[in-house]
Scaffold this motif. Sequence first.
Motif, mmCIF file in Angstrom:
data_model
loop_
_atom_site.group_PDB
_atom_site.id
_atom_site.type_symbol
_atom_site.label_atom_id
_atom_site.label_comp_id
_atom_site.label_asym_id
_atom_site.label_seq_id
_atom_site.Cartn_x
_atom_site.Cartn_y
_atom_site.Cartn_z
ATOM 1 N N SER A 10 2.763 -1.231 -2.934
ATOM 2 C CA SER A 10 2.933 -2.648 -2.581
ATOM 3 C C SER A 10 3.560 -2.829 -1.209
ATOM 4 O O SER A 10 3.253 -3.793 -0.508
ATOM 5 C CB SER A 10 3.800 -3.347 -3.645
ATOM 6 O OG SER A 10 5.075 -2.723 -3.742
ATOM 7 N N TYR A 11 4.419 -1.879 -0.802
ATOM 8 C CA TYR A 11 5.049 -1.999 0.516
ATOM 9 C C TYR A 11 4.075 -1.686 1.645
ATOM 10 O O TYR A 11 4.427 -1.802 2.820
ATOM 11 C CB TYR A 11 6.315 -1.142 0.620
ATOM 12 C CG TYR A 11 6.230 0.238 0.000
ATOM 13 C CD1 TYR A 11 5.817 1.338 0.726
ATOM 14 C CD2 TYR A 11 6.590 0.430 -1.344
ATOM 15 C CE1 TYR A 11 5.762 2.594 0.158
ATOM 16 C CE2 TYR A 11 6.539 1.693 -1.925
ATOM 17 C CZ TYR A 11 6.118 2.764 -1.173
ATOM 18 O OH TYR A 11 6.057 4.011 -1.745
ATOM 19 N N PHE A 12 2.839 -1.309 1.309
ATOM 20 C CA PHE A 12 1.758 -1.209 2.279
ATOM 21 C C PHE A 12 0.613 -2.143 1.894
ATOM 22 O O PHE A 12 -0.554 -1.880 2.182
ATOM 23 C CB PHE A 12 1.270 0.239 2.403
ATOM 24 C CG PHE A 12 2.184 1.116 3.204
ATOM 25 C CD1 PHE A 12 2.394 0.875 4.555
ATOM 26 C CD2 PHE A 12 2.843 2.176 2.613
ATOM 27 C CE1 PHE A 12 3.250 1.678 5.297
ATOM 28 C CE2 PHE A 12 3.696 2.991 3.347
ATOM 29 C CZ PHE A 12 3.901 2.733 4.683
ATOM 30 N N GLY A 13 0.949 -3.222 1.217
ATOM 31 C CA GLY A 13 -0.014 -4.279 0.955
ATOM 32 C C GLY A 13 -0.935 -4.074 -0.228
ATOM 33 O O GLY A 13 -1.839 -4.882 -0.458
ATOM 34 N N SER A 14 -0.751 -2.997 -1.001
ATOM 35 C CA SER A 14 -1.594 -2.707 -2.178
ATOM 36 C C SER A 14 -3.085 -2.708 -1.833
ATOM 37 O O SER A 14 -3.931 -3.067 -2.646
ATOM 38 C CB SER A 14 -1.326 -3.734 -3.292
ATOM 39 O OG SER A 14 0.019 -3.675 -3.716
ATOM 40 N N VAL A 15 -3.416 -2.261 -0.612
ATOM 41 C CA VAL A 15 -4.820 -2.231 -0.196
ATOM 42 C C VAL A 15 -5.505 -0.987 -0.763
ATOM 43 O O VAL A 15 -4.862 0.021 -1.054
ATOM 44 C CB VAL A 15 -4.960 -2.242 1.343
ATOM 45 C CG1 VAL A 15 -4.342 -3.502 1.932
ATOM 46 C CG2 VAL A 15 -4.329 -0.998 1.962
ATOM 47 N N GLU A 16 -6.814 -1.057 -0.911
ATOM 48 C CA GLU A 16 -7.584 0.083 -1.407
ATOM 49 C C GLU A 16 -7.781 1.077 -0.270
ATOM 50 O O GLU A 16 -8.245 0.720 0.810
ATOM 51 C CB GLU A 16 -8.933 -0.379 -1.942
ATOM 52 C CG GLU A 16 -9.745 0.728 -2.586
ATOM 53 C CD GLU A 16 -11.077 0.236 -3.152
ATOM 54 O OE1 GLU A 16 -12.052 1.004 -3.126
ATOM 55 O OE2 GLU A 16 -11.130 -0.933 -3.601
ATOM 56 N N ILE A 17 -7.445 2.345 -0.511
ATOM 57 C CA ILE A 17 -7.522 3.351 0.549
ATOM 58 C C ILE A 17 -8.523 4.466 0.228
ATOM 59 O O ILE A 17 -8.626 5.437 0.976
ATOM 60 C CB ILE A 17 -6.136 3.966 0.822
ATOM 61 C CG1 ILE A 17 -5.507 4.516 -0.466
ATOM 62 C CG2 ILE A 17 -5.216 2.958 1.487
ATOM 63 C CD1 ILE A 17 -4.193 5.256 -0.235
ATOM 64 N N GLY A 18 -9.252 4.323 -0.865
ATOM 65 C CA GLY A 18 -10.235 5.336 -1.214
ATOM 66 C C GLY A 18 -10.604 5.259 -2.678
ATOM 67 O O GLY A 18 -10.189 4.342 -3.394
ATOM 68 N N SER A 19 -11.408 6.202 -3.121
ATOM 69 C CA SER A 19 -11.781 6.281 -4.532
ATOM 70 C C SER A 19 -11.876 7.736 -4.942
ATOM 71 O O SER A 19 -12.089 8.614 -4.103
ATOM 72 C CB SER A 19 -13.115 5.562 -4.786
ATOM 73 O OG SER A 19 -14.132 6.099 -3.970
ATOM 74 N N ILE A 20 -11.698 7.980 -6.234
ATOM 75 C CA ILE A 20 -11.658 9.362 -6.722
ATOM 76 C C ILE A 20 -12.292 9.423 -8.108
ATOM 77 O O ILE A 20 -12.048 8.552 -8.948
ATOM 78 C CB ILE A 20 -10.193 9.866 -6.744
ATOM 79 C CG1 ILE A 20 -10.108 11.345 -7.095
ATOM 80 C CG2 ILE A 20 -9.335 9.034 -7.684
ATOM 81 C CD1 ILE A 20 -8.716 11.921 -6.882
ATOM 82 N N PRO A 21 -13.148 10.437 -8.370
ATOM 83 C CA PRO A 21 -13.790 10.548 -9.686
ATOM 84 C C PRO A 21 -12.977 11.419 -10.633
ATOM 85 O O PRO A 21 -12.286 12.346 -10.209
ATOM 86 C CB PRO A 21 -15.125 11.212 -9.352
ATOM 87 C CG PRO A 21 -14.806 12.109 -8.196
ATOM 88 C CD PRO A 21 -13.723 11.413 -7.412
ATOM 89 N N ALA A 22 -13.059 11.115 -11.935
ATOM 90 C CA ALA A 22 -12.385 11.946 -12.942
ATOM 91 C C ALA A 22 -12.964 11.647 -14.315
ATOM 92 O O ALA A 22 -13.339 10.504 -14.601
ATOM 93 C CB ALA A 22 -10.893 11.695 -12.936
ATOM 94 N N ASP A 23 -13.041 12.669 -15.170
ATOM 95 C CA ASP A 23 -13.495 12.444 -16.543
ATOM 96 C C ASP A 23 -12.315 12.086 -17.446
ATOM 97 O O ASP A 23 -12.500 11.673 -18.585
ATOM 98 C CB ASP A 23 -14.236 13.672 -17.084
ATOM 99 C CG ASP A 23 -13.397 14.950 -17.011
ATOM 100 O OD1 ASP A 23 -12.223 14.866 -16.587
ATOM 101 O OD2 ASP A 23 -13.921 16.016 -17.366
ATOM 102 N N ASP A 24 -11.093 12.261 -16.922
ATOM 103 C CA ASP A 24 -9.888 11.910 -17.661
ATOM 104 C C ASP A 24 -8.865 11.408 -16.643
ATOM 105 O O ASP A 24 -8.514 12.134 -15.710
ATOM 106 C CB ASP A 24 -9.346 13.138 -18.390
ATOM 107 C CG ASP A 24 -8.103 12.837 -19.225
ATOM 108 O OD1 ASP A 24 -7.503 11.763 -19.026
ATOM 109 O OD2 ASP A 24 -7.732 13.682 -20.053
ATOM 110 N N PHE A 26 13.929 2.720 -0.270
ATOM 111 C CA PHE A 26 12.812 3.617 0.068
ATOM 112 C C PHE A 26 11.655 2.851 0.684
ATOM 113 O O PHE A 26 11.110 3.255 1.727
ATOM 114 C CB PHE A 26 12.352 4.353 -1.189
ATOM 115 C CG PHE A 26 11.140 5.227 -0.974
ATOM 116 C CD1 PHE A 26 11.201 6.312 -0.119
ATOM 117 C CD2 PHE A 26 9.948 4.963 -1.619
ATOM 118 C CE1 PHE A 26 10.094 7.127 0.091
ATOM 119 C CE2 PHE A 26 8.836 5.764 -1.432
ATOM 120 C CZ PHE A 26 8.913 6.847 -0.576
ATOM 121 N N SER A 27 11.257 1.738 0.087
ATOM 122 C CA SER A 27 10.126 0.969 0.608
ATOM 123 C C SER A 27 10.407 0.434 2.003
ATOM 124 O O SER A 27 9.534 0.459 2.885
ATOM 125 C CB SER A 27 9.779 -0.190 -0.333
ATOM 126 O OG SER A 27 10.877 -1.067 -0.501
#
Length: 208
Positions: free
Chosen positions: A23-37, A152-153
């Motif tokens: 949130s202290y960096f705006g909660s922006v989307e920075i990528g995506s990652i695949p996983a089966d779990d 910290f933030s």
Amino acid sequence: MSKSSRVKDKWRSKKWYNVIAPSYFGSVEIGSIPADDPKKIIGRTIESTLYDITEDFAHQYLKMYFQIVAVDGKRALTIFKAHEYSRDYLRSLVRRRTTRVDCIINVTTKDGYGLRISACAFTLTRIGTSQEKEIRKIMKKITEEKINMLSFSEAVQEIVLGKIASDIYNEAKKIAPLRHVGLRKSKLTSRPITEVKAAPDIVTEMIQ
């Protein structure tokens, strides 16, 4: 079943999770990652740049690292882990007949997060050893005083966005003419014991 079929089936079972900056960096989307779990992506580190967050081309040289700490639906939530100058940018700062002053500082935020920070200064001309020592003292003093008073933030924002470096520059330029001052690298070295103990429960509750 053929090997290629097994590989296809394995990928079909995976879901994509959107990696979200804190949130202290705006909660922006920075990528995506695949996983089966979703539990398998907890603890993974994602590399980004400050430009991906601010969309300011002046921030392309700053590499950012975030660690996934929880999954909320299709969102992988992160915490700041580290940052550093890109190699090309750091190399571009080096000039002949000048001095580079480096200082490594271990600090703790007011809410108990440990950080290791590498500060650097590049002078306009070559300077003496005594001046280098004075500049290092200023780096250490200002960084410790600032970080000790911040959460910290707040600390991470001031480190990455250059506020602390600006304060160092304004004081250190009284010792010698400077071309650049920056916190070229930082790393989260420890988290509060209370947060670490609570982390497994948070992860369990948020995974769906």
